[in-house]
Design a protein around this motif. Structure first.
Motif, PDB file in Angstrom:
ATOM      1  N   THR A 124     -50.673 -46.666  -7.435  1.00  0.00           N
ATOM      2  CA  THR A 124     -48.967 -46.033  -7.348  1.00  0.00           C
ATOM      3  C   THR A 124     -48.238 -47.093  -6.023  1.00  0.00           C
ATOM      4  N   TRP A 125     -47.400 -47.703  -6.139  1.00  0.00           N
ATOM      5  CA  TRP A 125     -46.598 -48.357  -3.947  1.00  0.00           C
ATOM      6  C   TRP A 125     -46.234 -47.053  -3.885  1.00  0.00           C
ATOM      7  N   LYS A 126     -45.359 -46.564  -2.590  1.00  0.00           N
ATOM      8  CA  LYS A 126     -44.819 -45.934  -2.142  1.00  0.00           C
ATOM      9  C   LYS A 126     -43.327 -47.160  -0.949  1.00  0.00           C
ATOM     10  N   ILE A 127     -42.608 -46.951  -1.692  1.00  0.00           N
ATOM     11  CA  ILE A 127     -41.995 -48.161  -0.679  1.00  0.00           C
ATOM     12  C   ILE A 127     -40.867 -46.847   0.209  1.00  0.00           C
ATOM     13  N   SER A 128     -40.878 -46.867   1.785  1.00  0.00           N
ATOM     14  CA  SER A 128     -39.607 -46.633   2.099  1.00  0.00           C
ATOM     15  C   SER A 128     -39.097 -47.142   3.435  1.00  0.00           C
ATOM     16  N   PRO A 129     -37.847 -47.939   2.870  1.00  0.00           N
ATOM     17  CA  PRO A 129     -37.249 -49.300   3.730  1.00  0.00           C
ATOM     18  C   PRO A 129     -36.317 -48.170   4.451  1.00  0.00           C
ATOM     19  N   LYS A 130     -35.528 -49.393   5.424  1.00  0.00           N
ATOM     20  CA  LYS A 130     -34.525 -48.579   6.117  1.00  0.00           C
ATOM     21  C   LYS A 130     -33.867 -48.076   6.154  1.00  0.00           C
ATOM     22  N   GLY A 136     -31.143 -48.214   2.287  1.00  0.00           N
ATOM     23  CA  GLY A 136     -31.388 -47.262   0.860  1.00  0.00           C
ATOM     24  C   GLY A 136     -32.561 -46.561   0.871  1.00  0.00           C
ATOM     25  N   GLY A 137     -32.974 -45.993  -0.512  1.00  0.00           N
ATOM     26  CA  GLY A 137     -33.416 -45.159  -0.620  1.00  0.00           C
ATOM     27  C   GLY A 137     -34.829 -45.414  -1.140  1.00  0.00           C
ATOM     28  N   PRO A 138     -35.770 -45.087  -0.849  1.00  0.00           N
ATOM     29  CA  PRO A 138     -37.754 -44.858  -1.074  1.00  0.00           C
ATOM     30  C   PRO A 138     -37.606 -45.621  -2.500  1.00  0.00           C
ATOM     31  N   CYS A 139     -38.550 -46.059  -3.356  1.00  0.00           N
ATOM     32  CA  CYS A 139     -38.657 -47.483  -4.642  1.00  0.00           C
ATOM     33  C   CYS A 139     -40.374 -46.665  -4.969  1.00  0.00           C
ATOM     34  N   THR A 140     -40.205 -46.409  -5.534  1.00  0.00           N
ATOM     35  CA  THR A 140     -42.140 -46.466  -6.864  1.00  0.00           C
ATOM     36  C   THR A 140     -42.135 -47.067  -7.465  1.00  0.00           C
ATOM     37  N   LEU A 141     -43.231 -48.203  -7.334  1.00  0.00           N
ATOM     38  CA  LEU A 141     -43.895 -49.019  -8.627  1.00  0.00           C
ATOM     39  C   LEU A 141     -45.436 -48.383  -9.121  1.00  0.00           C
ATOM     40  N   GLY A 142     -45.805 -47.865 -10.813  1.00  0.00           N
ATOM     41  CA  GLY A 142     -46.802 -47.188 -10.498  1.00  0.00           C
ATOM     42  C   GLY A 142     -47.495 -47.886 -11.680  1.00  0.00           C
ATOM     43  N   TYR A 143     -48.756 -47.778 -12.095  1.00  0.00           N
ATOM     44  CA  TYR A 143     -49.733 -47.740 -12.856  1.00  0.00           C
ATOM     45  C   TYR A 143     -50.634 -46.870 -13.473  1.00  0.00           C
ATOM     46  N   ARG A 144     -50.830 -46.281 -14.660  1.00  0.00           N
ATOM     47  CA  ARG A 144     -51.506 -45.606 -15.592  1.00  0.00           C
ATOM     48  C   ARG A 144     -53.040 -47.138 -16.436  1.00  0.00           C
ATOM     49  N   ALA A 145     -54.413 -46.440 -15.957  1.00  0.00           N
ATOM     50  CA  ALA A 145     -54.905 -47.171 -16.833  1.00  0.00           C
ATOM     51  C   ALA A 145     -55.296 -46.264 -17.660  1.00  0.00           C
ATOM     52  N   ASP A 160     -44.675 -48.430 -14.043  1.00  0.00           N
ATOM     53  CA  ASP A 160     -43.603 -47.792 -14.139  1.00  0.00           C
ATOM     54  C   ASP A 160     -42.865 -48.370 -13.028  1.00  0.00           C
ATOM     55  N   ARG A 161     -41.410 -48.062 -12.968  1.00  0.00           N
ATOM     56  CA  ARG A 161     -40.552 -48.280 -11.061  1.00  0.00           C
ATOM     57  C   ARG A 161     -39.611 -47.329 -10.579  1.00  0.00           C
ATOM     58  N   SER A 201     -36.338 -57.735  -7.052  1.00  0.00           N
ATOM     59  CA  SER A 201     -37.385 -58.779  -5.870  1.00  0.00           C
ATOM     60  C   SER A 201     -38.510 -58.024  -5.406  1.00  0.00           C
ATOM     61  N   MET A 202     -38.905 -56.606  -6.126  1.00  0.00           N
ATOM     62  CA  MET A 202     -40.004 -56.021  -5.941  1.00  0.00           C
ATOM     63  C   MET A 202     -41.006 -56.044  -7.057  1.00  0.00           C
ATOM     64  N   ASN A 203     -42.126 -56.570  -7.082  1.00  0.00           N
ATOM     65  CA  ASN A 203     -43.307 -56.290  -8.732  1.00  0.00           C
ATOM     66  C   ASN A 203     -44.138 -56.810  -8.075  1.00  0.00           C
ATOM     67  N   TRP A 204     -44.975 -56.116  -9.050  1.00  0.00           N
ATOM     68  CA  TRP A 204     -46.646 -56.289  -9.215  1.00  0.00           C
ATOM     69  C   TRP A 204     -46.758 -58.118  -9.094  1.00  0.00           C
ATOM     70  N   LYS A 205     -47.986 -59.112  -8.015  1.00  0.00           N
ATOM     71  CA  LYS A 205     -48.142 -60.330  -7.953  1.00  0.00           C
ATOM     72  C   LYS A 205     -48.628 -60.905  -9.476  1.00  0.00           C
ATOM     73  N   SER A 206     -49.546 -59.787 -10.452  1.00  0.00           N
ATOM     74  CA  SER A 206     -50.952 -60.359 -11.759  1.00  0.00           C
ATOM     75  C   SER A 206     -50.322 -58.378 -11.686  1.00  0.00           C
ATOM     76  N   ARG A 207     -51.029 -59.258 -13.477  1.00  0.00           N
ATOM     77  CA  ARG A 207     -51.940 -57.830 -13.137  1.00  0.00           C
ATOM     78  C   ARG A 207     -51.472 -56.406 -12.595  1.00  0.00           C
ATOM     79  N   PRO A 208     -51.500 -55.243 -12.638  1.00  0.00           N
ATOM     80  CA  PRO A 208     -51.858 -54.460 -11.963  1.00  0.00           C
ATOM     81  C   PRO A 208     -53.742 -54.025 -12.040  1.00  0.00           C
TER      82      PRO A 208
END
Length: 307
Positions: free
Chosen positions: A56-62, A64-73, A79-80, A86-93
């Motif tokens: 899980t990526w937890k993002i708190s920018p100055k 706007g509101g926070p956002c999350t990117l998640g992956y379940r094996a 999910d996002r 503009s924010m995404n996984w570089k490749s397969r998580p």
């Protein structure tokens, strides 16, 4: 007594075991600071672990509101939530859980945390992303013939200096988007100057630009003469307006002289009566003369009027 001591030792042992277990389960893998120039891309790494079950990526920018990117094996699903395109996984998580940020903007500045859940424990890696905005460098001559160096809309504020020594102080102007404009003048010690160079230093790079400003003596004399002439013209114009205003006020406040009643003197009565008296006297003399003549003519002969 011995039983109490054994219980204290057992309690301490349990506490140490719990702390070690927590340390093993949750590990923080560094807290890094990353700087990226606005408009470019940045990749934030999250070291993969064997047998990962969740990332899980937890993002708190100055901004706007926070956002999350998640992956379940176990479901092989991502999910996002509230994250921009503009924010995404570089490749397969499941291969590389790194985060890629394309065309970084000032609004992306903030904290980024990667959380990995694996069979060997939980891992966290934190980043603080700083966005750099290169300033726009301009050099020009002001109205007094002094060189001016301007580093516009930089983040953080740029350092502005001159190759030749100058005792001027830089001026800063902040903007709503967090950028700062820095302006610094070079004060010339004489009217004739050689080329001077401005140097702008910034975390995003270093720039320099040269300029030669010249203000001749004749131009300076003409400029000062023009200023003095304008000043004298203003004073003269003000004096003329004041004079006319004062003169007009005097005319308006001037009073009408009082009418003098004619005087009547006894001499005027005498002068008015004297012609009539003279006329009457003359009439009487004529009348007497005629009477005398008539009487003389009517007397008997031998009698003459008495003289």
């Amino acid at each position: 007594m011995k039983t109490g001591a054994d219980m204290k030792i057992a309690g301490k042992t349990v506490c140490v075991f719990v702390l070690l277990a927590i340390t093993k389960v949750t590990r923080t893998v560094g807290n890094n600071r990353v700087s990226v120039t606005v408009g470019k891309s940045s990749v934030l790494a999250c070291p993969p672990k064997s047998n990962m079950t969740m990332v899980t990526w937890k993002i708190s920018p100055k901004a706007g509101g926070p956002c999350t990117l998640g992956y379940r094996a176990d479901q092989n699903k991502t999910d996002r939530t509230n994250c921009s395109d503009s924010m995404n996984w570089k490749s397969r998580p499941d291969w590389d859980p790194a985060l890629e940020i394309r065309q970084v903007g000032i609004a992306f500045e903030g904290n980024y945390t990667c959380e990995v859940v694996a069979t060997e424990g939980n891992f966290h890696k934190m980043y603080h992303l700083t966005v750099l905005v290169p300033p726009r460098l301009t050099v020009y001559c002001d109205n007094h013939g002094n060189p001016v160096c301007k580093a516009a809309a930089g983040k953080p504020p740029a350092r502005v200096s001159w190759v030749l020594e100058s005792n001027s102080t830089p001026e800063e102007e902040g903007h709503d988007n967090g950028t700062v404009t820095v302006l610094r003048k070079f004060t010339a010690y004489s009217t004739n100057m050689t080329n001077t160079t401005c140097i702008v230093s910034h975390p995003a790079g270093t720039w320099s630009k040269s300029i030669a400003c010249h203000l001749s003596g004749n131009n300076a004399i003409f400029k000062y003469a023009f200023i003095i002439l304008c000043f004298l013209s203003v004073i003269t114009f003000t004096a003329v307006i004041y004079y006319f205003k004062l003169h007009r006020d005097r005319l308006c406040h001037r009073t009408k002289p009082p009418e003098i009643a004619p005087t009547h003197s006894p001499q005027d009565d005498t002068m008015e009566v004297e012609p009539y008296t003279t006329y009457v006297q003359k009439e009487n003399v004529i009348y007497n003369s005629v009477s005398d003549l008539t009487v003389g003519q009517n007397l008997p002969q031998g009698l003459s009027p008495a003289t």
